[in-house]
Design an enzyme around this catalytic site. Structure first.
Site, short mmCIF file in Angstrom:
data_model
loop_
_atom_site.label_atom_id
_atom_site.label_comp_id
_atom_site.label_asym_id
_atom_site.label_seq_id
_atom_site.Cartn_x
_atom_site.Cartn_y
_atom_site.Cartn_z
N ARG A 234 31.99 96.68 -37.80
CA ARG A 234 30.78 97.43 -38.15
C ARG A 234 30.31 98.31 -37.01
O ARG A 234 29.47 99.19 -37.21
CB ARG A 234 29.67 96.45 -38.57
N HIS B 259 35.64 135.67 -36.71
CA HIS B 259 34.25 136.12 -36.57
C HIS B 259 33.56 135.49 -35.36
O HIS B 259 32.34 135.37 -35.35
CB HIS B 259 33.47 135.78 -37.85
N LYS C 273 38.13 113.32 -38.19
CA LYS C 273 38.96 112.19 -37.76
C LYS C 273 39.32 112.36 -36.29
O LYS C 273 39.26 111.42 -35.51
CB LYS C 273 40.27 112.11 -38.56
N TRP D 80 24.04 97.15 -32.69
CA TRP D 80 24.34 98.58 -32.51
C TRP D 80 22.99 99.23 -32.24
O TRP D 80 22.12 99.26 -33.11
CB TRP D 80 24.99 99.15 -33.77
N GLU E 232 36.32 111.84 -34.05
CA GLU E 232 35.79 110.47 -34.16
C GLU E 232 36.57 109.48 -33.29
O GLU E 232 35.98 108.61 -32.66
CB GLU E 232 35.89 110.04 -35.63
N CYS F 279 24.53 96.85 -36.92
CA CYS F 279 24.41 95.44 -36.53
C CYS F 279 24.96 94.53 -37.62
O CYS F 279 25.02 94.90 -38.79
CB CYS F 279 22.94 95.07 -36.33
N LYS G 45 30.50 101.44 -38.94
CA LYS G 45 31.10 101.65 -40.27
C LYS G 45 30.02 101.87 -41.33
O LYS G 45 30.21 102.62 -42.27
CB LYS G 45 31.94 100.42 -40.62
N ASN H 70 19.53 92.70 -38.80
CA ASN H 70 20.39 93.86 -39.00
C ASN H 70 19.53 94.88 -39.70
O ASN H 70 18.82 94.54 -40.65
CB ASN H 70 21.57 93.45 -39.90
N GLY H 71 19.54 96.14 -39.22
CA GLY H 71 18.74 97.16 -39.92
C GLY H 71 17.81 97.86 -38.97
O GLY H 71 18.07 97.94 -37.76
N GLU I 170 37.76 117.49 -42.66
CA GLU I 170 38.01 116.05 -42.58
C GLU I 170 38.97 115.73 -41.42
O GLU I 170 38.76 114.75 -40.68
CB GLU I 170 38.57 115.55 -43.92
O1 M6R Z 1 29.90 104.64 -46.27
P1 M6R Z 1 29.80 106.13 -46.40
O2 M6R Z 1 30.93 106.76 -47.10
O3 M6R Z 1 28.49 106.55 -47.00
O4 M6R Z 1 29.78 106.65 -44.89
C1 M6R Z 1 29.52 107.99 -44.60
C2 M6R Z 1 29.99 108.33 -43.21
O5 M6R Z 1 29.25 107.60 -42.25
C3 M6R Z 1 31.47 108.04 -43.01
O6 M6R Z 1 32.24 108.69 -43.97
C4 M6R Z 1 31.93 108.51 -41.62
O7 M6R Z 1 31.83 109.89 -41.53
C5 M6R Z 1 33.37 108.02 -41.39
N1 M6R Z 1 33.37 106.95 -40.43
C6 M6R Z 1 34.28 109.05 -40.88
O8 M6R Z 1 35.56 108.55 -40.73
#
Ligand code: M6R
Length: 596
Positions: A29, A494, A475, A77, A478, A2, A591, A103-104, A471
């Protein structure tokens, strides 16, 4: 996560456009609903909100026409209560005389709502933002003034949050911070506040960073800060922000993600310069060398940086380091750590609750902790005595790109230093990254359409490229919403090998020293009809065995994995766009994750 924004003007005016633009700046966000409220001096509150995108909701409810002397907007959110009109924020109190948004995460939301209902307050939603409003209302109804009511509410509301609230009967807005971000802005004839700095920058460069446990009163021409403990005033001089606005604009790119991918060489350059001159690096290295156990702690992409960091420390400096997913640090390692151990806590935002909880637990056990963060002034940077900045500027796009590569560079630099290796070798990284983007961009655009026919794929790596495969998979899932699993290439036989059918796509990330092993993996899938796409340096063995090879520039075994993540970032970007998605704001995601 949020985001809240509030503004106080001297007199009544058309606040709708300001609120819409502020909401648009908070969209990065992540959110599912949006709302706006204006308060007028005649005591009226105009509240409009619903689920949907900012532009759609604002158009449907004609936010643009909203007038008032004060305004609040919120992007929600969902955590407590499904995304719905009634759960969208802001919320009003029982009598419609107070409006607020948060927010929170108020973790005792359910219990408090029950109490409010029993006390006769009118609870309309399941959302914890409404709980913040009633938590104040319960005390104003008992005769407390608004500041004391907020102080008492603070005692009742458990969790991490920031909220803003306004009463129709006066001309101010009030806010409090506990765990979630809050920044105040001071302009000509107005004051404002927001969950983050970028959303304030177009309005003012004069800001005050709010600390946890502080209550803010926004008047049109000045701001008061008070301690929640005793209500006493706090003096803090405003600071002037000099950062460029370019960082929060797309700069000609269609998406922030593509812009941020292309920014990687320049932010890497900046980081390397900073590391060369940093006194903090010495402190961190000294402690890491002497540690009994060294833990590298993060979530998501930041965890993948920890994973590659642990490979670097072992391979370059013979120093074992334990990579840990932050929430698992608490049950698995915290009971056994002590003052002889060192933890490096890694987070782009510096606000990830999972990371901050792990850090608090570690500190209670007396462990020495360091931070690596991008957002200066974030909770992580305040909670650690020594931290290293990632120097990336704002990363707006939800998928992390430039912050990942700078996290990897930070670990690589520390490992080089620990090993006594010449760090000048690393200065070629920014140029190599530039060359990589140039070389792979056309190859990726050519290959993306055929991969996009699949909703299921694997990325496989080994050694230093194992974290890169993880990673890349993160991506891809995501922002394309396809299922993509990252694995150690040797593990594929395996079990998952049974998934391979004709043309089934598998992306192999080959470090220069691991080509023979990767080639074995490639053959295990191609002989069963699978399609192997290799990412690696120019190598005849890859060309002879894989169906496609995405070639990256020659470097060394430590820099090469860093370069090989770039084609994976670009691939996920192009696949996402081709599917009609917005890679900057993937559905359901945020984010900054300030909740458990
Ligand atoms: O702000 P942070 O690096 O602590 O966030 C951790 C994850 O939420 C963040 O890296 C998330 O996995 C990314 N959006 C992936 O692209």
């Amino acid at each position: 996560m949020c985001g809240i924004f509030g503004i106080v003007k001297e007199k009544e005016e058309n606040l709708g456009p300001i609120l819409i633009q502020a909401a648009q700046r908070l969209t990065y966000r992540g959110y599912d609903s949006v709302g706006a409220a204006t308060l007028s001096r005649d005591g009226t509150i105009d509240l409009r909100k619903d689920i949907g995108r900012v532009d759609d909701v604002a158009a449907r409810y004609n936010f643009a026409e909203m007038r008032g002397q004060r305004g609040i907007t919120q992007l929600r959110w969902a955590t407590f209560g499904a995304p719905s009109q009634v759960n969208a924020q802001p919320h009003i109190d029982s009598d419609g005389e107070v409006v607020g948004a948060h927010n929170g995460n108020v973790v005792n939301n359910v219990e408090l709502r029950q109490q409010f209902i029993e006390e006769g307050l009118i609870v309309r939603s399941e959302n914890d933002g409404e709980t913040c409003v009633h938590a104040v209302e319960r005390y104003t109804k008992r005769g407390y003034d608004i500041i004391d009511a907020i102080r008492l509410a603070y005692g009742d509301l458990k969790g991490d949050y920031a909220f803003v609230i306004g009463q129709a009967s006066d001309d101010k807005l009030y806010a409090i911070k506990k765990g979630s971000g809050l920044v105040v802005g001071i302009g000509e004839g107005f004051t404002c506040l927001s969950s983050d700095l970028p959303s304030l920058l177009p309005l003012t460069r004069t800001i005050i960073r709010v600390q946890d446990g502080e209550i803010i009163t926004l008047h049109a021409d000045h701001v008061e800060l008070r301690s929640v403990k005793d209500g006493q005033p706090i003096e803090r001089e405003p600071e002037t922000v000099t950062e460029s606005m370019d960082a929060v604009q797309k700069g000609g790119y269609p998406h922030f993600m593509l812009k941020e991918i292309h920014e990687q060489p320049s932010v890497a350059r900046e980081l390397l310069h900073l590391l060369e001159d940093s006194g903090e690096v010495e402190t961190v290295l000294e402690k890491m060398k002497d540690a009994r156990h060294l833990y590298l702690v993060g979530c998501g992409t930041s965890y993948h940086a920890c994973l590659i960091g642990s490979v670097y420390f072992a391979q370059l400096a013979g120093r074992p380091a334990i990579p840990v997913l932050a929430p698992q640090f608490v049950p698995q390692y915290a009971p056994a750590v002590g003052h002889e151990d060192v933890g490096v806590f890694v987070s782009q935002s510096g606000e990830t609750k999972d990371v901050l909880t792990a850090l608090q637990t570690a500190e209670k056990r007396g462990m020495t902790s360091f931070g690596i963060a991008n957002v200066i002034g974030s909770t992580l940077t305040k909670a650690t005595s020594c931290w290293l900045p990632l120097c990336c500027g704002y990363e707006i796009s939800v998928p992390a790109t430039k912050t990942f590569t700078n996290q990897v560079i930070t670990f690589l630099y520390l490992a080089y230093r620990m090993a006594g290796r010449d760090t000048r070798e690393l200065m070629q990284i920014p140029d190599l990254m530039e060359q990589t983007i140039e070389m792979v961009a056309p190859q990726i655009e050519a290959i993306a359409p055929s991969l996009n026919e699949w909703n299921d794929l694997y990325t496989l790596g080994f050694g230093t490229t194992f974290p890169i495969a993880l990673e890349g998979a993160l991506k891809l899932k995501e922002i394309t919403y396809a299922h993509c699993e990252g694995m150690l290439s040797t593990e594929f036989k395996h079990g998952p090998l049974s998934a391979v059918v004709e043309d089934y796509p598998l992306i192999f990330v080959a470090g220069p020293e691991d080509v023979p092993l990767i080639v074995s993996g490639i053959n295990e899938v191609t002989c069963r009809g699978g399609r192997a796409i290799a990412i690696g340096e120019e190598d005849a063995r890859l060309h002879a065995n894989a169906d496609d090879v995405i070639v990256i520039p020659k470097s060394n075994p430590y820099i090469s994995p860093l370069l090989s993540v770039l084609p994976l970032q670009l691939l996920s970007y192009h696949m996402s766009v081709a599917r009609g998605y917005d890679p900057d704001f993937p559905r359901n995601l945020s984010k900054t994750l300030t909740v458990d």
